[in-house]
Design an enzyme around this catalytic site. Structure first.
Site, PDB file in Angstrom:
ATOM      1  N   LYS A  75      11.279  13.897   4.050  1.00  0.00           N
ATOM      2  CA  LYS A  75      11.455  12.645   2.862  1.00  0.00           C
ATOM      3  C   LYS A  75      13.113  13.392   2.442  1.00  0.00           C
ATOM      4  O   LYS A  75      13.431  14.343   2.318  1.00  0.00           O
ATOM      5  CB  LYS A  75      10.930  12.706   1.605  1.00  0.00           C
ATOM      6  CG  LYS A  75      10.997  11.998   0.705  1.00  0.00           C
ATOM      7  CD  LYS A  75      10.136  12.414  -0.935  1.00  0.00           C
ATOM      8  CE  LYS A  75      10.688  11.252  -1.804  1.00  0.00           C
ATOM      9  NZ  LYS A  75       9.545  11.635  -3.049  1.00  0.00           N
ATOM     10  N   SER A 151       7.022   7.750  -4.848  1.00  0.00           N
ATOM     11  CA  SER A 151       8.833   7.681  -4.205  1.00  0.00           C
ATOM     12  C   SER A 151       8.738   8.169  -2.795  1.00  0.00           C
ATOM     13  O   SER A 151       9.792   7.915  -1.926  1.00  0.00           O
ATOM     14  CB  SER A 151       8.954   8.856  -5.281  1.00  0.00           C
ATOM     15  OG  SER A 151       8.443  10.013  -4.895  1.00  0.00           O
ATOM     16  N   SER A 175       3.433   9.837  -5.246  1.00  0.00           N
ATOM     17  CA  SER A 175       4.224   9.603  -4.630  1.00  0.00           C
ATOM     18  C   SER A 175       3.994   9.836  -2.785  1.00  0.00           C
ATOM     19  O   SER A 175       4.809   9.111  -1.961  1.00  0.00           O
ATOM     20  CB  SER A 175       5.694  10.933  -4.892  1.00  0.00           C
ATOM     21  OG  SER A 175       5.953  10.025  -5.927  1.00  0.00           O
TER      22      SER A 175
END
Length: 463
Positions: A75, A151, A175
């Site tokens: 990420k 996220s 997330s």
């Protein structure tokens, strides 16, 4: 799509090479990423070079570790040596030196994992969907017009479509679990500190690092690698003394499972609730002693908001006042709210957080794990922070079952447990007491051993 543990066994037997696995991952990126926008950076040349080095190690019988050659992504909220970490933001200067790995990235690199690239995140990972001014929106493997969640949405979509076997994400309020539920993948928010984090998050001790995979077994194997102690994180826990694969298949017979449909304050889509009810039935049939019971706390969203919005204010503080047209309006709104809180407000929220932790600690004296829906709904259209008809603009309005366990720092796992009539995935959340990560994974593995939801091919890949 072969999973990480399967790939390593294939490398060991010579059935497959890391180069072939990496090429397959890069081909999946080439085929699907234009449709879903999961990656912000792909280094095909570097990945193939790393895969060739891994192949040579396997041929000589000297792999660096049990995950040597597994293709992964990271990420874009976690530092990666040699690549920028832009966090979905237009505010970060890309030209600065990038010469350090986050702890989890360092451990993966040391183990020989092949890092394909970096995945999308909303600006500073502030919300439960994945879109940003810098990189646009990320779609869902089951329907690209629907959100991947967030996220860590890019990571979940990448894993779901075979664009790498594993990814590593972050979870400050759900997330990794939110996108796992929306994409039919597996994600663990571990006990806080089990996976070291550096640099520290602006959202403080709400933020965890979590492995994202297609199966629970792969999740446990990845966790073994990324939990190595790192002195840069002052709150890091000691390196575990045993593998998370040990005892993974011990089943759930006799385990005390508390089932809460809505934690006492949520409201579920009927199709989601039916799928989760059925999943709990699978655990009962496997020998778990299931009791329907709520933990007994009110929605802690206001407590969470004080801490979360304060973090948002801290994020933007460094950039001064002239950023309005360069920052997600929702992030600006959250930061403005956070800037109004006092130190007393923050300490009051922290005290309420500790009370919630105490309540859950006592709850787990009577119940080994708590199971809930991961989310009360299936994925909604991309480009929206909240579903149609929402009474609130805040992402926490539709994620009532995730953020409480960031407050308490407990391990929480999301596994796929079915689909809606629109063929959108549903997630089951398994929560355990702090430090019971192995138990949470064991429950998830028992569920996956009895079901095949995690083996279903996403609609996009099946075309």
């Amino acid at each position: 799509m072969m999973q990480g543990v399967e790939l390593v066994e294939a490398y060991r037997t010579g059935e497959l090479s890391p180069v072939e696995a990496t090429q397959a991952s890069l081909e999946a990126i080439e085929e699907f990423d234009d449709q879903v926008n999961a990656f912000v950076l792909v280094d095909a040349e570097g990945a193939l070079a790393a895969a060739k080095e891994s192949e040579a190690r396997w041929h000589s019988g000297e792999p660096l570790g049990p995950t040597d050659g597994v293709p992964i992504s990271v990420k874009d909220a976690l530092w990666t040596r040699g690549w920028p970490t832009l966090r979905g933001s237009t505010l970060i200067d890309e030209s600065q030196p990038w010469d350090e790995d986050a702890p989890c990235v360092a451990r993966l690199r040391e183990s020989g994992a092949v890092i394909l690239g970096k995945t999308t995140t909303p600006e500073y990972s502030w919300k439960g969907v994945t879109d940003s001014f810098r990189y646009g929106v990320t779609g869902n493997p089951w329907d690209p017009s629907k959100t991947s969640g967030g996220s860590s949405g890019g990571s979940a979509t990448a894993v779901g479509l075979g664009m790498g076997a594993w990814s590593i994400g972050t979870d400050g309020g759900g997330s990794v679990r939110i996108p796992a539920a929306f994409t039919g993948t597996v994600a663990l928010k571990p006990t806080y500190g089990l996976i070291p984090l550096f640099p520290p998050s602006a959202f403080g001790t709400l933020s965890h690092v979590g492995p994202m995979t297609r199966t629970v077994r792969d999740n446990a194997a990845m966790l073994d690698v990324v939990t190595g102690f790192d002195a840069r994180d002052w709150s890091a826990l000691p390196t575990p003394g045993r593998s998370f694969l040990d005892g993974l298949d011990d089943g759930v017979a006799g385990l005390r499972v508390a089932y809460s449909r809505n934690l006492g304050f949520g409201k579920n889509d009927p199709e989601v609730e039916a799928a989760v009810d059925a999943a709990v039935g699978v655990l009962a049939a496997a020998g778990a002693v299931v009791t329907e019971v709520d933990p007994g706390f009110a929605d802690p969203v206001e407590v969470f908001n004080v801490l979360w919005f304060s973090g948002a204010a801290k994020v933007l503080q460094a950039y001064g006042d002239a950023v309005d047209d360069r920052v997600d309006p929702g992030l600006r709104r959250s930061a403005a709210a956070g800037a109004q809180y006092t130190a007393s407000d923050f300490l009051d929220a922290t005290a309420a957080r500790m009370e919630l932790g105490l309540l859950m600690g006592r709850f787990h004296l009577d119940y080994d794990v708590l199971v809930t829906p991961t989310l009360p709904l299936a994925a909604f259209p991309v480009g929206q922070d909240v579903p149609d008809g929402s009474a609130s603009p805040e992402w926490t309005s539709w994620t009532p079952y995730t953020y409480a366990f960031n407050l308490t720092q407990q391990p929480a796992l999301s596994v796929p447990c079915g689909f809606t009539s629109a063929r959108l995935p549903v997630g089951l959340q398994v929560v355990g007491p702090r430090h019971a990560d192995a138990l949470v994974l064991r429950v998830g593995q028992a569920y996956q051993a009895a079901t095949d939801w995690h083996l279903r091919t996403p609609t996009l890949a099946a075309r």
